[in-house]
Design an enzyme around this catalytic site. Structure first.
Site, short mmCIF file in Angstrom:
data_model
loop_
_atom_site.label_atom_id
_atom_site.label_comp_id
_atom_site.label_asym_id
_atom_site.label_seq_id
_atom_site.Cartn_x
_atom_site.Cartn_y
_atom_site.Cartn_z
N LYS A 203 0.82 -1.13 -0.21
CA LYS A 203 -0.02 0.07 -0.04
C LYS A 203 0.99 1.25 0.15
O LYS A 203 1.73 1.46 1.07
CB LYS A 203 -0.93 -0.03 1.23
CG LYS A 203 -1.89 1.41 1.44
CD LYS A 203 -2.82 1.15 2.58
CE LYS A 203 -3.83 2.21 2.64
NZ LYS A 203 -4.52 2.11 3.84
N LYS A 255 -2.10 -1.46 -3.73
CA LYS A 255 -3.00 -0.40 -3.62
C LYS A 255 -2.15 0.92 -3.91
O LYS A 255 -1.13 0.94 -3.17
CB LYS A 255 -3.72 -0.50 -2.48
CG LYS A 255 -4.70 0.82 -2.33
CD LYS A 255 -5.41 0.79 -0.80
CE LYS A 255 -6.34 1.73 -0.53
NZ LYS A 255 -6.82 2.02 0.61
#
Length: 330
Positions: A203, A255
């Site tokens: 992320k 992400k």
């Protein structure tokens, strides 16, 4: 071999829609799509999110209706984010069994049973008054930092609360060292060994999250660069992913999605667990803004973007277009 004009004609396989369907290498299906949803405590009616046209903050009632739509559309699941009425330094609302997120998980699970996956975001940022993903402390030099190990204790409690509420899947997303192992151990010790851990393994500290801040009424000042991934790094993310798999992650996620397709492809080529990706709020907002100005064909771009994420290696995609894309794929 010299080309003589008769043998090597790749365009033969592109001549008609039927031919193109037959030889298509990447196929997108509604079951791959996961819908992120926001539910707000004490909200009386769904409230539009200005930076994300077509997306709303839900009430418990409208969330239940959306969950029914998800089942009817055949999408893979719903990922629930809770927005509490009050926040504090340790994010108490995230572990409160009657807090908005756990209440929403219970409502949706009761509504859909096992007909689609009920997923819960496992992070403290929506629940803390400082907006960070963990508990704050001080380091040896006296600077205020996110205390990794104190945060893990909160994540463990949060995972168990979500499992008790009815979550099929918990999504630890705070990028704390050791979070997957702590969450997995806590779930197993509490008798929830069937609950899936979808790890936000890579992320990035991305500017693409901007509209999400509005969606969750974020209290954040500053940034999260001390714990989320540096956008310049790939090898570091592969290390993070490997650690999460070693600690028991059932699924790993990259992400954002589109700006990090290279990372996604590397992860998919490396691990032996399912791989997911999150088409984040900024990606959605870009498409919506360009479509609103008549610059792109919205529906074609939606499907093209999701296909590219799948082609790069994602077996599942969190996307605010999940319901719309499922209808397009109809």
């Amino acid at each position: 071999m010299d080309w003589d004009g008769s043998r090597v004609r790749p365009r033969r396989l592109r001549t008609t829609p039927a031919v193109r369907r037959l030889v298509r290498e990447t196929r997108l299906h509604p079951a791959q799509l996961i819908l992120p949803v926001f539910v707000v405590e004490n909200l009386e009616a769904p409230r539009p999110i200005g930076s994300m046209p077509g997306v709303v903050q839900h009430t418990l009632t409208s969330l239940a209706q959306t969950a029914r739509e998800a089942v009817a559309a055949g999408i893979g699941g719903v990922m629930i984010f809770g927005v509490p009425a009050t926040k504090d330094a340790v994010g108490s609302g995230g572990t409160d069994p009657d807090g908005i997120l756990n209440a929403a998980v219970g409502v949706v699970r009761e509504e859909v049973g096992d007909d689609t996956l009920v997923m819960a975001d496992l992070c403290l940022d929506e629940f803390t008054d400082h907006g960070h993903c963990g508990v704050l402390g001080t380091d040896a030099s006296g600077r205020t930092v996110v205390d990794n190990d104190a945060t893990l204790e909160r994540y463990a409690a949060m995972a168990v609360a979500q499992a008790r509420a009815g979550a099929h899947v918990v999504g630890p997303s705070g990028m704390m060292d050791g979070q997957v192992g702590v969450v997995r151990d806590a779930l197993d010790e509490a008798g929830h060994d069937d609950v899936i851990v979808l790890a936000y393994a890579a992320k990035y500290a991305s500017a693409y999250y901007g509209p999400f801040r509005e969606a969750v009424d974020s209290s954040l000042t500053g940034d999260r660069m001390s714990y989320q991934q540096d956008p310049a790094n790939l090898r570091e993310s592969l290390r993070e992913v490997a650690l999460d798999v070693e600690q028991g992650a059932d699924i790993v996620m990259v992400k954002p999605a589109l700006p990090y397709l290279d990372v996604l492809a590397e992860v998919a080529a490396t691990v032996d667990v399912p791989v997911s990706a999150y088409q984040v709020s900024g990606e959605y907002a870009q498409i919506e803004a360009a479509a609103a100005n008549g610059w792109i064909d919205r529906d074609r771009v939606v499907l093209e973007s999701l296909t590219s994420i799948t082609r790069a290696g994602a077996g599942s995609i969190l996307t605010y277009y999940a319901l719309h894309a499922a209808r397009l794929l109809g």
